[in-house]
Design an enzyme around this catalytic site. Structure first.
Site, PDB file in Angstrom:
ATOM      1  N   SER A  96       0.350   0.177 -10.392  1.00  0.00           N
ATOM      2  CA  SER A  96      -0.898   0.469  -9.039  1.00  0.00           C
ATOM      3  C   SER A  96      -1.309   0.757  -8.106  1.00  0.00           C
ATOM      4  O   SER A  96      -1.810   0.519  -7.132  1.00  0.00           O
ATOM      5  CB  SER A  96      -1.864   0.393 -10.579  1.00  0.00           C
ATOM      6  OG  SER A  96      -2.774  -0.809 -10.454  1.00  0.00           O
ATOM      7  N   HIS A 145       2.383   6.385 -11.097  1.00  0.00           N
ATOM      8  CA  HIS A 145       1.301   5.409 -11.253  1.00  0.00           C
ATOM      9  C   HIS A 145       0.146   6.383 -12.242  1.00  0.00           C
ATOM     10  O   HIS A 145      -0.877   7.398 -11.898  1.00  0.00           O
ATOM     11  CB  HIS A 145       0.732   5.558 -10.207  1.00  0.00           C
ATOM     12  CG  HIS A 145      -1.099   4.614 -10.431  1.00  0.00           C
ATOM     13  ND1 HIS A 145      -2.030   4.402  -9.262  1.00  0.00           N
ATOM     14  CD2 HIS A 145      -1.460   3.705 -11.540  1.00  0.00           C
ATOM     15  CE1 HIS A 145      -2.759   4.152 -10.348  1.00  0.00           C
ATOM     16  NE2 HIS A 145      -2.517   3.902 -10.825  1.00  0.00           N
ATOM     17  N   GLU A 158      -0.169   9.703  -9.997  1.00  0.00           N
ATOM     18  CA  GLU A 158       0.149   9.795  -8.411  1.00  0.00           C
ATOM     19  C   GLU A 158       2.022   9.324  -8.278  1.00  0.00           C
ATOM     20  O   GLU A 158       2.330   8.232  -9.099  1.00  0.00           O
ATOM     21  CB  GLU A 158      -0.342   7.890  -7.825  1.00  0.00           C
ATOM     22  CG  GLU A 158      -1.792   8.254  -7.477  1.00  0.00           C
ATOM     23  CD  GLU A 158      -2.700   7.187  -6.740  1.00  0.00           C
ATOM     24  OE1 GLU A 158      -2.820   6.996  -5.440  1.00  0.00           O
ATOM     25  OE2 GLU A 158      -2.315   5.971  -7.894  1.00  0.00           O
ATOM     26  N   ASN A 164      -6.376   3.268  -5.788  1.00  0.00           N
ATOM     27  CA  ASN A 164      -6.919   2.427  -5.671  1.00  0.00           C
ATOM     28  C   ASN A 164      -7.054   1.934  -4.271  1.00  0.00           C
ATOM     29  O   ASN A 164      -7.807   0.541  -4.772  1.00  0.00           O
ATOM     30  CB  ASN A 164      -5.628   0.793  -6.267  1.00  0.00           C
ATOM     31  CG  ASN A 164      -5.984   1.780  -7.634  1.00  0.00           C
ATOM     32  OD1 ASN A 164      -6.390   2.015  -8.930  1.00  0.00           O
ATOM     33  ND2 ASN A 164      -5.240   1.302  -8.303  1.00  0.00           N
TER      34      ASN A 164
END
Length: 292
Positions: free
Chosen positions: A120, A141, A153, A191
């Site tokens: 991540s 991800h 992602e 993130n």
């Protein structure tokens, strides 16, 4: 399904189990590997239980659930990936651990096999360099919980070739997910935005601006978030939140990403959230109660 027919998953925790779940449900053969046979058994049981919920909600038939479970196999040795077309690593968010896994993995793969990491936050380019095939390596991800969340992602490393990107993009669509393409910068898109918000919420608690309940209520009702940031941090795992913030702080060298000292203390105490029964909430109570 293009060149990908069989998918390996490293790690039978919540993320690995979720990835195996959606891939098997979409018709792919899946093999999960973990060092613990007990964890592997729990993983398959959890996948079966989650599919039962889908059956109850009418999102999956009993026959399709049975077929999907039959497509899942397990093993505690990386040799189970000898005929996999793609292996997705879903181990703990620790770069040294992931690099060690990849070094042990590559001798067990066929030359054309692709590798993806569910990291991540960690550099895809650096992780790819620990393998013998950087051109066949990229980030994939998934969001937690995987069967529910729509986004994946996709992150290319500097060496990722177009064929690899296209194959994994096609896989993402085939398992019913929507791709967001991110560049290989620390923490990517989700993130990079989400974790600083959570970290700021912890600072808000640390500085006494508000209590746990007040902070979460304020964001749920004031910003229409489905979960408050501290509740979400417990769900993600405070250890994972800290790991991502450290990647951001070290990778971007900006003080605005400095992990809150209270977040560090909670992780040092082992109070890392739902998975251990305590974080910003005490999960031994029903309903959970704030710990501050």
């Amino acid at each position: 399904m293009s060149t990908i027919k069989k998918i390996g998953v490293i790690g039978a925790g919540q993320m690995g189990s979720g990835i195996a779940h959606v891939c098997a449900q979409a018709g792919y053969e899946v093999v999960i590997s973990d060092i613990s046979t007990e964890i592997l058994q729990k993983s398959v049981a959890a996948i079966s239980k989650n599919m039962d919920r889908q059956v109850q909600k009418g999102k999956l038939t009993e026959a399709d659930k049975t077929a999907a479970i039959a497509r899942i196999s397990t093993g505690s040795d990386l040799s189970v990936f000898h005929d996999a077309d793609l292996v997705v690593e879903a181990a703990t968010e620790n770069e040294a651990l992931k690099r060690e896994i990849f070094k042990k993995l590559v001798p067990n793969l066929k030359p054309e096999a692709l590798i993806a990491t569910n990291t991540s936050s960690i550099s895809i380019t650096r992780l790819a360099a620990s393998t013998d095939r950087p051109s066949k390596f990229m980030g994939m991800h998934f969001m937690n919980p995987v069967p529910v969340m729509q986004l994946v992602e996709l992150i290319r490393g500097i060496a990722t070739d177009e064929a690899t990107f296209n194959a994994i993009s096609e896989l993402t669509a085939n398992i019913g997910k929507t791709a967001a393409v991110a560049e290989d910068f620390p923490a990517f898109i989700v993130n990079r935005i989400l974790l600083p918000m959570i970290n700021e919420a912890v600072y808000t608690l640390y500085e006494g601006v508000g209590g746990v309940q007040a902070i979460d209520t304020a964001l749920k009702l004031g910003a229409n978030h489905p979960m408050g940031p501290l509740e979400l941090a417990d769900f993600i795992g405070l250890d994972t939140c800290l790991a991502v913030m450290q990647v951001l702080y070290e990778g971007l060298a900006d003080s605005k990403y400095r992990p809150c000292p209270l977040l560090v203390k909670y992780v040092e105490a082992g109070w890392v959230g739902r998975k251990v029964g305590r974080g910003f909430y005490d999960y031994s109570k029903n309903p959970p109660v704030p710990t501050r």
